[in-house]
Design a protein around this motif. Sequence first.
Motif, PDB file in Angstrom:
ATOM      1  N   PHE A 165       9.694   3.870   0.567  1.00  0.00           N
ATOM      2  CA  PHE A 165       8.591   3.686  -0.365  1.00  0.00           C
ATOM      3  C   PHE A 165       7.828   4.982  -0.657  1.00  0.00           C
ATOM      4  CE2 PHE A 165       7.651  -1.140   0.232  1.00  0.00           C
ATOM      5  CZ  PHE A 165       8.979  -1.412  -0.052  1.00  0.00           C
ATOM      6  N   GLU A 166       7.673   5.837   0.338  1.00  0.00           N
ATOM      7  CA  GLU A 166       6.798   6.997   0.169  1.00  0.00           C
ATOM      8  C   GLU A 166       7.526   8.277  -0.174  1.00  0.00           C
ATOM      9  OE1 GLU A 166       4.131   7.492   3.410  1.00  0.00           O
ATOM     10  OE2 GLU A 166       3.359   5.443   3.325  1.00  0.00           O
ATOM     11  N   SER A 167       8.839   8.308   0.043  1.00  0.00           N
ATOM     12  CA  SER A 167       9.551   9.563  -0.192  1.00  0.00           C
ATOM     13  C   SER A 167      10.296   9.559  -1.516  1.00  0.00           C
ATOM     14  CB  SER A 167      10.544   9.830   0.946  1.00  0.00           C
ATOM     15  OG  SER A 167      11.557   8.831   0.970  1.00  0.00           O
ATOM     16  N   ARG A 204      10.407   1.627   5.797  1.00  0.00           N
ATOM     17  CA  ARG A 204       9.498   1.417   4.678  1.00  0.00           C
ATOM     18  C   ARG A 204       8.874   2.743   4.229  1.00  0.00           C
ATOM     19  NH1 ARG A 204       4.332  -2.178   5.692  1.00  0.00           N
ATOM     20  NH2 ARG A 204       5.901  -3.322   6.888  1.00  0.00           N
ATOM     21  N   VAL A 205       8.446   3.537   5.178  1.00  0.00           N
ATOM     22  CA  VAL A 205       7.860   4.828   4.841  1.00  0.00           C
ATOM     23  C   VAL A 205       8.904   5.713   4.156  1.00  0.00           C
ATOM     24  CG1 VAL A 205       6.934   6.956   5.810  1.00  0.00           C
ATOM     25  CG2 VAL A 205       6.122   4.745   6.660  1.00  0.00           C
ATOM     26  N   HIS A 248       0.825  -1.209   0.000  1.00  0.00           N
ATOM     27  CA  HIS A 248       0.000   0.000   0.000  1.00  0.00           C
ATOM     28  C   HIS A 248       0.859   1.260   0.000  1.00  0.00           C
ATOM     29  CE1 HIS A 248      -3.713   2.195   0.544  1.00  0.00           C
ATOM     30  NE2 HIS A 248      -3.202   2.849   1.579  1.00  0.00           N
ATOM     31  N   ALA A 249       2.028   1.210   0.632  1.00  0.00           N
ATOM     32  CA  ALA A 249       2.886   2.394   0.724  1.00  0.00           C
ATOM     33  C   ALA A 249       3.427   2.830  -0.630  1.00  0.00           C
ATOM     34  CB  ALA A 249       4.043   2.119   1.687  1.00  0.00           C
ATOM     35  N   LEU A 250       3.302   1.988  -1.661  1.00  0.00           N
ATOM     36  CA  LEU A 250       3.826   2.331  -2.985  1.00  0.00           C
ATOM     37  C   LEU A 250       2.778   2.974  -3.881  1.00  0.00           C
ATOM     38  CD1 LEU A 250       5.933  -0.877  -3.760  1.00  0.00           C
ATOM     39  CD2 LEU A 250       6.847   1.431  -3.522  1.00  0.00           C
ATOM     40  N   ARG A 251       1.580   3.179  -3.386  1.00  0.00           N
ATOM     41  CA  ARG A 251       0.470   3.553  -4.265  1.00  0.00           C
ATOM     42  C   ARG A 251       0.731   4.855  -5.036  1.00  0.00           C
ATOM     43  NH1 ARG A 251      -0.446   4.742   0.878  1.00  0.00           N
ATOM     44  NH2 ARG A 251      -1.441   6.715   1.476  1.00  0.00           N
ATOM     45  N   GLU A 252       1.531   5.773  -4.476  1.00  0.00           N
ATOM     46  CA  GLU A 252       1.818   7.033  -5.163  1.00  0.00           C
ATOM     47  C   GLU A 252       3.253   7.103  -5.670  1.00  0.00           C
ATOM     48  OE1 GLU A 252      -0.527   9.126  -5.718  1.00  0.00           O
ATOM     49  OE2 GLU A 252      -2.044   8.173  -4.442  1.00  0.00           O
ATOM     50  N   SER A 253       3.934   5.974  -5.723  1.00  0.00           N
ATOM     51  CA  SER A 253       5.363   5.973  -6.057  1.00  0.00           C
ATOM     52  C   SER A 253       5.606   6.298  -7.530  1.00  0.00           C
ATOM     53  CB  SER A 253       5.981   4.607  -5.728  1.00  0.00           C
ATOM     54  OG  SER A 253       7.327   4.557  -6.169  1.00  0.00           O
TER      55      SER A 253
END
Length: 636
Positions: free
Chosen positions: A633-635, A629-630, A459-464
Amino acid sequence: MPRSINVSQIRQAIYEASGIRGDGAPSTAVLGQWFHDGLGRLIGDSAAPGILATLADVDADLEIWKRTLAAESYARIVGPRLTREQAALRDAAPQVLAFWQASRAASDWLAELCWALRSERTSPRFASAAPWKTLGDWMTTEEPLACELQEPGWSDSVRLIGVADAVVRLAGTGMWCAVELKLGQTSPEADLGQACLYHLLLTKMQEASGAVADAGTLALISFGPERQERVFSAHELATARRRLVDLIGKLAGVDQAQTAPHAGLSRPTSFPPVTRNRPAELSPSAEHLELGRGLIRTFAEYGVSVTLDQPVIVGPTFIRFPITLGRGTKVNAVMRSAAELQMRLQLKEEPFISRDNGQLVVDVQRPDPQTVYFAEIRDDLPRPDPRLGGSHIPVGVNLFRQLVCVDLNRTDHAHLLVAGTTGSGKSEWLRLALAGLLVTNTPETLRLLVIDPKRNAFHALRESPYLWRPLVFPDEQSAGEVLAGLAEEMDRRYRIADGADSFAQLAGRSAEPLPRIVCVCDEYRDLISRSRPERKLIEEQICRLGAKARAAGIHLILATQEPSRDTIKGPLDANMPARVGLKMGKAVESRMLLNDGGAEKLLGHGDLLFKDVGKPVRLQAPLLTEAERVEIFESR
C-alpha cells in the motif's frame, strides 16, 4: 499416508499444457453447473422419479416425447433459473442461447434412450418397468468415486477422487459405462483426459470389489450445443490410462523418476510443476481420522446411520468429512445433528453440514488450524493484461489451497457485495482484495476510490498514487456527491465509447489512458443511515453504477455489517450478484446475502462463503500481514 488428488486438478494440468481450445459455443461455469444439475433432475432415480416420468402421460411417439421433455425442462428447470438470475446473465446472451440449445439436445438424447429401451420391452430385463423408470434405476448422476493407486517407483500411494457426470450399470450383466457430459468444449484433450480418469476410477473400484473389470466402456458426449458422441472400449483407453497414471504420480509428488511426464493423450505434452496444490497439506493425520470416527459414533448414538467411506479432505482451517447415508436415513436427520455433534465431541464451533456435489459433507474446525498468507498465493494471481492491467481479485483458497478469484471483466463479477459481523475479517478481506489488484496493476491501469467511514481501515493508502481522489471520510464530505462524480465519469466514458460494449473495446478506442476504477466502501450501512436525502442520493448513484458501469471499467465493492432487507434492497440486490459472506450473527442475514443459510456457522477470521450465480462455495481468505500491507500500500 496416501496423497490425495482430485480429477479437477489433473484436468487443469492437461488443459494448461495442451494449448488447444475447443471451438464450441462459450459457456460460463455456472451455466455448465446448471446443465449438469438439470440432467440429474430429468433422470431422477429409483427413489425419486425425475421429469422423464412425465412421458407416462403422453402418447408413445418419439417426437412427442422430445417435445414434452423440452417443454418440461424449460418450465421446471431452465426458465425459473434464467428469470431468477437475469441480472447476472444480461450480457451473456450467446452463452445463454447455447446453454438452452444444449439443454434441449440433452433432453432429446434422454428421450431417444427411453425410446430405445421401450423398443426392447420384449427382453426380460425391461418387461417389469417403464423405460424411464429403467433408465432412472440404471443411470446415476453426480456419482462420487475414489480409488487408491500404487505404482512401481512411487514413494507413496495416491488417493484419486472425482465425481462422475453419469454412470450406467446394466443390471445382471456386469457391464457398465462411464458417461462424461460436456457443455461446449474448452480443450478436447482435457475433456477426453477427464473422461478417461473417471473410467480409471470405475475400473479400479470394480477390481477392488472383485467384479468384472474389463467390461466397462467410456462415452464422451458433448453438447456444443449440438450433440456429439464418442464411445471407447477399455482396450482403446489402455494407452491413455498409462499416461494418466504417470501424470498422477508426477502431480502428487510421489513419482521418483526424473524423466519428464508422459502427459499427452493424443500427442506428447509437457506439464508445468503444480506447486499451488500443495499435496502434502491434504493428507489427514491420525488425529483427524479419529475425529471422523468420533463423528460416525456420535451419529450412531442418536440413531443416524452414516458411513465415512470417501476420502477425508483437510483444508487450512477445517476438515471435510464426506458421509454416505445408511439405508432409511434421511438428510434432515443428519442436518439436525450439528448441535449434538458439537457437544459430544467437545468442538469449539458447531460443525457445518451441507451438500456438495450431490453428497452430504460435515466440515469440522481443525484442532490445528493453519494460516494462509497472501505471500503464498501472490504468484497464483492470473497474469495481468499488458494493456489493461489485472482484473482479478483474490477471494480465498479452497480445500486444496487453490486460489479462487473474481474477474471484474465478467458480468456476474463486475461488482461485489461483502458482509460480515465484527471479528469476521471483513475489513481484512477488503484490504486483501485491494492488495490483489495493486500487485497486478500500475497507476496507469488502476485507480481506487475509497470511502472509509471508520477512518482507519485504509489509512495506509492515504498517499497512494493509485487513488482516483483522496480518501473519502463521510463525516467530512458527502459520499453521495462523491458517487455522483463517479457516475459522471461513467457517463463521460460512454460518450467517448463510440458503441464499445466492453472496457477492453472502450480503452482501445480512447485517445487518452483509461484506468479501471474500483470503488471500495466499508460500512455501507453507515452511509445510508445519515440522512434521508443523503441515502436517496447514494442509492440512486449505486443503482446507476451497478446497472451500467462495468463496460466503462468502473466497479463497486460494498461492505456492510448488516445484510438486512433494509440494506440490501431492490437495485442493489439485482445488480450485485457476486457476494462474499463472512461470519454473520443470524441465519436470516446469511439467507438475505447468499440466498442460503450457513454463514452464521462460519469460524470467523476469513472463513467465508462465496456466491456468484451458483451455490455458495466455502473458502478461506488469505491473511495480508502488516508488513505486506505496508510494502504493497505505501510503496506503490
